[in-house]
Design a protein around this motif. Structure first.
Motif, PDB file in Angstrom:
ATOM      1  N   LYS A  15       4.176 -11.151   2.186  1.00 47.12           N
ATOM      2  CA  LYS A  15       4.802 -10.026   2.856  1.00 47.12           C
ATOM      3  C   LYS A  15       5.494 -10.741   4.401  1.00 47.12           C
ATOM      4  O   LYS A  15       4.818 -11.403   5.009  1.00 47.12           O
ATOM      5  CB  LYS A  15       3.773  -8.987   3.332  1.00 47.12           C
ATOM      6  N   PHE A  17       8.012  -9.577   7.662  1.00 46.87           N
ATOM      7  CA  PHE A  17       8.750  -8.571   8.386  1.00 46.87           C
ATOM      8  C   PHE A  17       9.918  -9.309   9.195  1.00 46.87           C
ATOM      9  O   PHE A  17       9.479 -10.004  10.206  1.00 46.87           O
ATOM     10  CB  PHE A  17       7.767  -7.944   9.479  1.00 46.87           C
ATOM     11  N   THR A  48      -2.099  -5.111   6.834  1.00 49.39           N
ATOM     12  CA  THR A  48      -0.992  -5.281   6.009  1.00 49.39           C
ATOM     13  C   THR A  48      -1.336  -5.650   4.500  1.00 49.39           C
ATOM     14  O   THR A  48      -0.767  -4.968   3.507  1.00 49.39           O
ATOM     15  CB  THR A  48       0.061  -6.540   6.374  1.00 49.39           C
ATOM     16  N   ARG A  51      -2.718  -2.261   3.053  1.00 50.98           N
ATOM     17  CA  ARG A  51      -1.348  -1.510   2.951  1.00 50.98           C
ATOM     18  C   ARG A  51      -0.318  -1.693   1.924  1.00 50.98           C
ATOM     19  O   ARG A  51       0.174  -0.674   1.289  1.00 50.98           O
ATOM     20  CB  ARG A  51      -0.628  -1.252   4.271  1.00 50.98           C
ATOM     21  N   CYS A  52      -0.517  -2.750   1.679  1.00 55.20           N
ATOM     22  CA  CYS A  52       0.312  -3.417   0.299  1.00 55.20           C
ATOM     23  C   CYS A  52      -0.517  -3.021  -0.962  1.00 55.20           C
ATOM     24  O   CYS A  52       0.200  -2.766  -2.017  1.00 55.20           O
ATOM     25  CB  CYS A  52       0.281  -5.014   0.317  1.00 55.20           C
ATOM     26  N   ARG A  55       0.918   0.234  -1.441  1.00 50.53           N
ATOM     27  CA  ARG A  55       2.200   0.315  -1.422  1.00 50.53           C
ATOM     28  C   ARG A  55       2.758   1.317  -0.092  1.00 50.53           C
ATOM     29  O   ARG A  55       3.887   1.785  -0.095  1.00 50.53           O
ATOM     30  CB  ARG A  55       2.767   0.731  -2.800  1.00 50.53           C
ATOM     31  N   GLU A  57       3.108  -0.430   2.267  1.00 58.28           N
ATOM     32  CA  GLU A  57       4.061  -1.557   2.635  1.00 58.28           C
ATOM     33  C   GLU A  57       4.598  -2.091   1.393  1.00 58.28           C
ATOM     34  O   GLU A  57       3.712  -2.211   0.235  1.00 58.28           O
ATOM     35  CB  GLU A  57       3.520  -2.540   3.320  1.00 58.28           C
ATOM     36  N   LYS A  58       5.901  -2.215   1.033  1.00 58.31           N
ATOM     37  CA  LYS A  58       6.278  -3.200  -0.091  1.00 58.31           C
ATOM     38  C   LYS A  58       6.326  -4.453   0.383  1.00 58.31           C
ATOM     39  O   LYS A  58       6.818  -5.119   0.808  1.00 58.31           O
ATOM     40  CB  LYS A  58       8.018  -2.605  -0.504  1.00 58.31           C
ATOM     41  N   THR A  60       6.943  -8.412  -0.206  1.00 58.54           N
ATOM     42  CA  THR A  60       7.921  -9.277  -0.375  1.00 58.54           C
ATOM     43  C   THR A  60       8.146  -9.865  -1.448  1.00 58.54           C
ATOM     44  O   THR A  60       8.966 -10.237  -2.513  1.00 58.54           O
ATOM     45  CB  THR A  60       8.128 -10.433   0.956  1.00 58.54           C
TER      46      THR A  60
END
Length: 246
Positions: A15, A17, A48, A51-52, A55, A57-58, A60
């Motif tokens: 992931k 940002f 993070t 949260r991934c 989803r 957070e999407k 990478t």
């Protein structure tokens, strides 16, 4: 041979940002009913990571499987709704709805459960967190600890297989932390998969089947609480615990 006891499998998760690499090649398997505590310094990617998983957070790159099924952008809402619930650092209760209404909203709207049945379940879970008497109260009339206990009851009312906790006590005054941790300790005795990002080391020692330590976007230490707290192998882990464990 497929592991039928596997609830979550993460493969090569990344992931970013912008230019900031928050997670780098995370590989992790969580068994059904396992209690996993995620530790690490601020900015290490702990929140993070969870949260991934649901989803928010999407990723990478990389793959996440829930109960053997790949989570994709297309099925992410269904997968999250069918399998998991999350308890946030901030309580995220609807201020204009009563405690009871906060708990019945998801069962009625998402799962099409009749109001009477949803309210009965909500009262059962409010009783479990010691707040049945507050069913008609509004969030602003509750203490922070009470609001977080309501948030835990709200997570439980949809009967999730997985509960993700994102630093659930970090927004609380110190005297309120214990009442929330007590509820989580009781919950940990049940056959539910728990992933908990926390700085509460006593809680981690008490309930975790396994602890992972993140630093600089990677898992640098993994093991039982006894192994990670008592005999850390990584220098970064040793330095971290050296500062916070007295």
């Amino acid at each position: 041979m497929e592991n039928t006891n596997e609830m979550i499998r993460i493969e090569h998760l990344r992931k970013r940002f912008g230019d900031l690499q928050v997670l780098e090649d995370i590989n992790l398997t969580v068994q059904k009913g396992e209690k996993l505590v995620i530790l690490g310094p601020s900015g290490s990617g702990k929140s993070t990571l969870i949260r991934c998983i649901n989803r928010l957070e999407k990723p990478t790159g990389g793959e996440i499987y829930i109960d053997g099924e790949l989570v994709t952008q297309k099925n992410r809402v269904k997968m999250s709704r069918d399998h998991m619930a999350m308890v946030f650092q901030q309580f995220n209760l609807y201020p204009h709805k009563t405690v009871l209404q906060n708990l019945t909203l998801a069962p009625m709207k998402l799962h099409r459960i009749p109001r009477k049945e949803a309210e009965e379940a909500a009262m059962e879970y409010l009783a479990r967190v010691g707040l049945a008497a507050k069913a008609d109260a509004y969030p602003q009339n509750l203490s922070g600890g009470q609001q977080q206990r309501v948030a835990i009851a709200r997570a439980l009312v949809t009967h999730p297989e997985i509960i993700l906790f994102d630093e659930p006590t970090s927004a609380l005054d110190p005297e309120m932390v214990g009442e929330v941790l007590d509820v989580m300790v009781e919950l940990s005795k049940e056959d539910i998969t728990m992933l908990c990002v926390t700085h509460e080391m006593g809680f981690a020692r008490q309930v975790a089947d396994r602890v992972i330590f993140l630093d600089s976007a990677k898992i640098v230490e993994e093991g039982t609480p006894e192994e990670v707290f008592g005999h850390p192998k990584n220098e970064r882990t040793k330095a971290f615990f050296g500062k916070i464990l007295h």
